[in-house]
Design a protein around this motif. Structure first.
Motif, PDB file in Angstrom:
ATOM      1  N   MET A   1       0.843  -1.172   0.000  1.00  0.00           N
ATOM      2  CA  MET A   1       0.000   0.000   0.000  1.00  0.00           C
ATOM      3  C   MET A   1       0.894   1.243   0.000  1.00  0.00           C
ATOM      4  O   MET A   1       1.885   1.311   0.720  1.00  0.00           O
ATOM      5  N   PHE A   2       0.516   2.225  -0.814  1.00  0.00           N
ATOM      6  CA  PHE A   2       1.247   3.484  -0.903  1.00  0.00           C
ATOM      7  C   PHE A   2       0.315   4.634  -0.546  1.00  0.00           C
ATOM      8  O   PHE A   2      -0.837   4.660  -0.970  1.00  0.00           O
ATOM      9  N   VAL A   3       0.852   5.565   0.237  1.00  0.00           N
ATOM     10  CA  VAL A   3       0.099   6.746   0.644  1.00  0.00           C
ATOM     11  C   VAL A   3       0.876   7.969   0.178  1.00  0.00           C
ATOM     12  O   VAL A   3       2.053   8.120   0.501  1.00  0.00           O
ATOM     13  N   GLY A   4       0.193   8.811  -0.579  1.00  0.00           N
ATOM     14  CA  GLY A   4       0.803  10.054  -1.031  1.00  0.00           C
ATOM     15  C   GLY A   4       0.096  11.229  -0.401  1.00  0.00           C
ATOM     16  O   GLY A   4      -1.133  11.245  -0.304  1.00  0.00           O
ATOM     17  N   THR A   5       0.868  12.192   0.057  1.00  0.00           N
ATOM     18  CA  THR A   5       0.293  13.417   0.595  1.00  0.00           C
ATOM     19  C   THR A   5       0.900  14.605  -0.138  1.00  0.00           C
ATOM     20  O   THR A   5       2.043  14.550  -0.609  1.00  0.00           O
ATOM     21  N   LEU A   6       0.119  15.656  -0.217  1.00  0.00           N
ATOM     22  CA  LEU A   6       0.551  16.868  -0.887  1.00  0.00           C
ATOM     23  C   LEU A   6      -0.032  18.040  -0.122  1.00  0.00           C
ATOM     24  O   LEU A   6      -1.223  18.043   0.206  1.00  0.00           O
ATOM     25  N   THR A   7       0.812  19.003   0.200  1.00  0.00           N
ATOM     26  CA  THR A   7       0.378  20.201   0.918  1.00  0.00           C
ATOM     27  C   THR A   7       0.738  21.419   0.079  1.00  0.00           C
ATOM     28  O   THR A   7       1.883  21.563  -0.349  1.00  0.00           O
ATOM     29  N   PHE A   8      -0.258  22.261  -0.159  1.00  0.00           N
ATOM     30  CA  PHE A   8      -0.071  23.476  -0.940  1.00  0.00           C
ATOM     31  C   PHE A   8      -0.070  24.685  -0.011  1.00  0.00           C
ATOM     32  O   PHE A   8      -0.943  24.807   0.836  1.00  0.00           O
ATOM     33  N   ILE A  28     -11.802  24.988  -4.819  1.00  0.00           N
ATOM     34  CA  ILE A  28     -10.568  24.264  -5.157  1.00  0.00           C
ATOM     35  C   ILE A  28     -10.558  22.905  -4.476  1.00  0.00           C
ATOM     36  O   ILE A  28     -10.276  21.873  -5.100  1.00  0.00           O
ATOM     37  N   VAL A  29     -10.882  22.882  -3.188  1.00  0.00           N
ATOM     38  CA  VAL A  29     -10.930  21.619  -2.439  1.00  0.00           C
ATOM     39  C   VAL A  29     -11.963  20.684  -3.065  1.00  0.00           C
ATOM     40  O   VAL A  29     -11.696  19.496  -3.280  1.00  0.00           O
ATOM     41  N   ALA A  30     -13.140  21.207  -3.398  1.00  0.00           N
ATOM     42  CA  ALA A  30     -14.196  20.385  -3.996  1.00  0.00           C
ATOM     43  C   ALA A  30     -13.777  19.819  -5.348  1.00  0.00           C
ATOM     44  O   ALA A  30     -14.049  18.650  -5.656  1.00  0.00           O
ATOM     45  N   GLU A  31     -13.100  20.618  -6.166  1.00  0.00           N
ATOM     46  CA  GLU A  31     -12.651  20.136  -7.471  1.00  0.00           C
ATOM     47  C   GLU A  31     -11.585  19.048  -7.336  1.00  0.00           C
ATOM     48  O   GLU A  31     -11.593  18.064  -8.079  1.00  0.00           O
ATOM     49  N   LEU A  32     -10.670  19.221  -6.382  1.00  0.00           N
ATOM     50  CA  LEU A  32      -9.666  18.176  -6.138  1.00  0.00           C
ATOM     51  C   LEU A  32     -10.347  16.870  -5.745  1.00  0.00           C
ATOM     52  O   LEU A  32      -9.991  15.799  -6.248  1.00  0.00           O
ATOM     53  N   GLN A  33     -11.328  16.952  -4.858  1.00  0.00           N
ATOM     54  CA  GLN A  33     -12.040  15.754  -4.409  1.00  0.00           C
ATOM     55  C   GLN A  33     -12.807  15.111  -5.554  1.00  0.00           C
ATOM     56  O   GLN A  33     -12.783  13.897  -5.722  1.00  0.00           O
ATOM     57  N   LYS A  35     -12.489  15.565  -8.981  1.00  0.00           N
ATOM     58  CA  LYS A  35     -11.726  15.172 -10.163  1.00  0.00           C
ATOM     59  C   LYS A  35     -10.744  14.035  -9.899  1.00  0.00           C
ATOM     60  O   LYS A  35     -10.525  13.188 -10.759  1.00  0.00           O
ATOM     61  N   TYR A  36     -10.142  14.022  -8.701  1.00  0.00           N
ATOM     62  CA  TYR A  36      -9.081  13.052  -8.429  1.00  0.00           C
ATOM     63  C   TYR A  36      -9.416  12.062  -7.315  1.00  0.00           C
ATOM     64  O   TYR A  36      -8.573  11.227  -6.972  1.00  0.00           O
ATOM     65  N   SER A  37     -10.579  12.141  -6.722  1.00  0.00           N
ATOM     66  CA  SER A  37     -11.009  11.228  -5.646  1.00  0.00           C
ATOM     67  C   SER A  37      -9.990  11.167  -4.510  1.00  0.00           C
ATOM     68  O   SER A  37      -9.645  10.096  -4.027  1.00  0.00           O
ATOM     69  N   VAL A  38      -9.502  12.334  -4.122  1.00  0.00           N
ATOM     70  CA  VAL A  38      -8.568  12.426  -3.003  1.00  0.00           C
ATOM     71  C   VAL A  38      -9.321  12.945  -1.782  1.00  0.00           C
ATOM     72  O   VAL A  38     -10.407  13.503  -1.894  1.00  0.00           O
ATOM     73  N   CYS A  39      -8.721  12.760  -0.641  1.00  0.00           N
ATOM     74  CA  CYS A  39      -9.223  13.374   0.577  1.00  0.00           C
ATOM     75  C   CYS A  39      -8.498  14.711   0.698  1.00  0.00           C
ATOM     76  O   CYS A  39      -7.274  14.746   0.760  1.00  0.00           O
ATOM     77  N   ALA A  40      -9.240  15.823   0.679  1.00  0.00           N
ATOM     78  CA  ALA A  40      -8.622  17.151   0.685  1.00  0.00           C
ATOM     79  C   ALA A  40      -9.354  18.060   1.655  1.00  0.00           C
ATOM     80  O   ALA A  40     -10.560  17.921   1.863  1.00  0.00           O
ATOM     81  N   ALA A  41      -8.600  19.001   2.235  1.00  0.00           N
ATOM     82  CA  ALA A  41      -9.182  19.957   3.180  1.00  0.00           C
ATOM     83  C   ALA A  41      -8.254  21.151   3.325  1.00  0.00           C
ATOM     84  O   ALA A  41      -7.059  21.069   3.035  1.00  0.00           O
ATOM     85  N   GLU A  42      -8.829  22.257   3.798  1.00  0.00           N
ATOM     86  CA  GLU A  42      -8.005  23.388   4.198  1.00  0.00           C
ATOM     87  C   GLU A  42      -7.377  23.009   5.530  1.00  0.00           C
ATOM     88  O   GLU A  42      -8.082  22.713   6.491  1.00  0.00           O
ATOM     89  N   THR A  43      -6.058  23.013   5.595  1.00  0.00           N
ATOM     90  CA  THR A  43      -5.378  22.460   6.770  1.00  0.00           C
ATOM     91  C   THR A  43      -4.574  23.463   7.569  1.00  0.00           C
ATOM     92  O   THR A  43      -4.050  23.123   8.626  1.00  0.00           O
ATOM     93  N   GLY A  44      -4.448  24.684   7.096  1.00  0.00           N
ATOM     94  CA  GLY A  44      -3.663  25.653   7.832  1.00  0.00           C
ATOM     95  C   GLY A  44      -3.915  27.068   7.357  1.00  0.00           C
ATOM     96  O   GLY A  44      -4.639  27.290   6.385  1.00  0.00           O
ATOM     97  N   ILE A  54      -3.739  23.973   1.775  1.00  0.00           N
ATOM     98  CA  ILE A  54      -4.624  22.867   1.429  1.00  0.00           C
ATOM     99  C   ILE A  54      -3.794  21.596   1.477  1.00  0.00           C
ATOM    100  O   ILE A  54      -2.706  21.535   0.904  1.00  0.00           O
ATOM    101  N   GLY A  55      -4.307  20.591   2.165  1.00  0.00           N
ATOM    102  CA  GLY A  55      -3.640  19.305   2.234  1.00  0.00           C
ATOM    103  C   GLY A  55      -4.515  18.236   1.603  1.00  0.00           C
ATOM    104  O   GLY A  55      -5.747  18.320   1.649  1.00  0.00           O
ATOM    105  N   LEU A  56      -3.868  17.235   1.005  1.00  0.00           N
ATOM    106  CA  LEU A  56      -4.628  16.141   0.419  1.00  0.00           C
ATOM    107  C   LEU A  56      -3.852  14.845   0.560  1.00  0.00           C
ATOM    108  O   LEU A  56      -2.634  14.845   0.759  1.00  0.00           O
TER     109      LEU A  56
END
Length: 98
Positions: A1-8, A28-33, A35-44, A54-56
């Motif tokens: 299993m691989f987990v990728g995270t990305l913080t903008f 932006i968060v809604a489009e990421l979720q 279009k790419y089926s990621v878990c995304a949120a405003e994180t800071g 934004i983290g995903l």
């Protein structure tokens, strides 16, 4: 299993209130979720009206797929004219990482 995270780390354009900030960040968060089926949120930077973080995260059985999704997410955010991408921090972990 691989987990990728990305913080903008984002700088917002002509924004004068937290309400205006939300009107930019939420789509932006809604489009990421969507279009790419990621878990995304405003994180800071939630108390600052001209900065946003934004983290995903994405999980897959293949590292290549995780990298493709993260690449697509980064292209989407960097292509948005209402924000300036200051930094993107990426991390890829597998289930053997400590």
């Amino acid at each position: 299993m691989f987990v990728g995270t990305l913080t903008f780390d984002l700088l917002l354009g002509d924004v004068h209130s937290l309400k205006e900030k939300r009107s930019i960040v939420r789509p932006i968060v809604a489009e990421l979720q969507r279009k790419y089926s990621v878990c995304a949120a405003e994180t800071g930077s939630q108390e600052l009206h001209r900065r946003a973080e934004i983290g995903l995260a994405v999980v897959s059985g293949e590292a290549g797929f995780v990298s493709e999704v993260l690449d697509g997410c980064e292209r989407l955010v960097s292509g948005r004219p209402e924000v300036q991408l200051l930094a993107a921090r990426r991390r890829l972990r597998d289930d053997e990482d400590e």
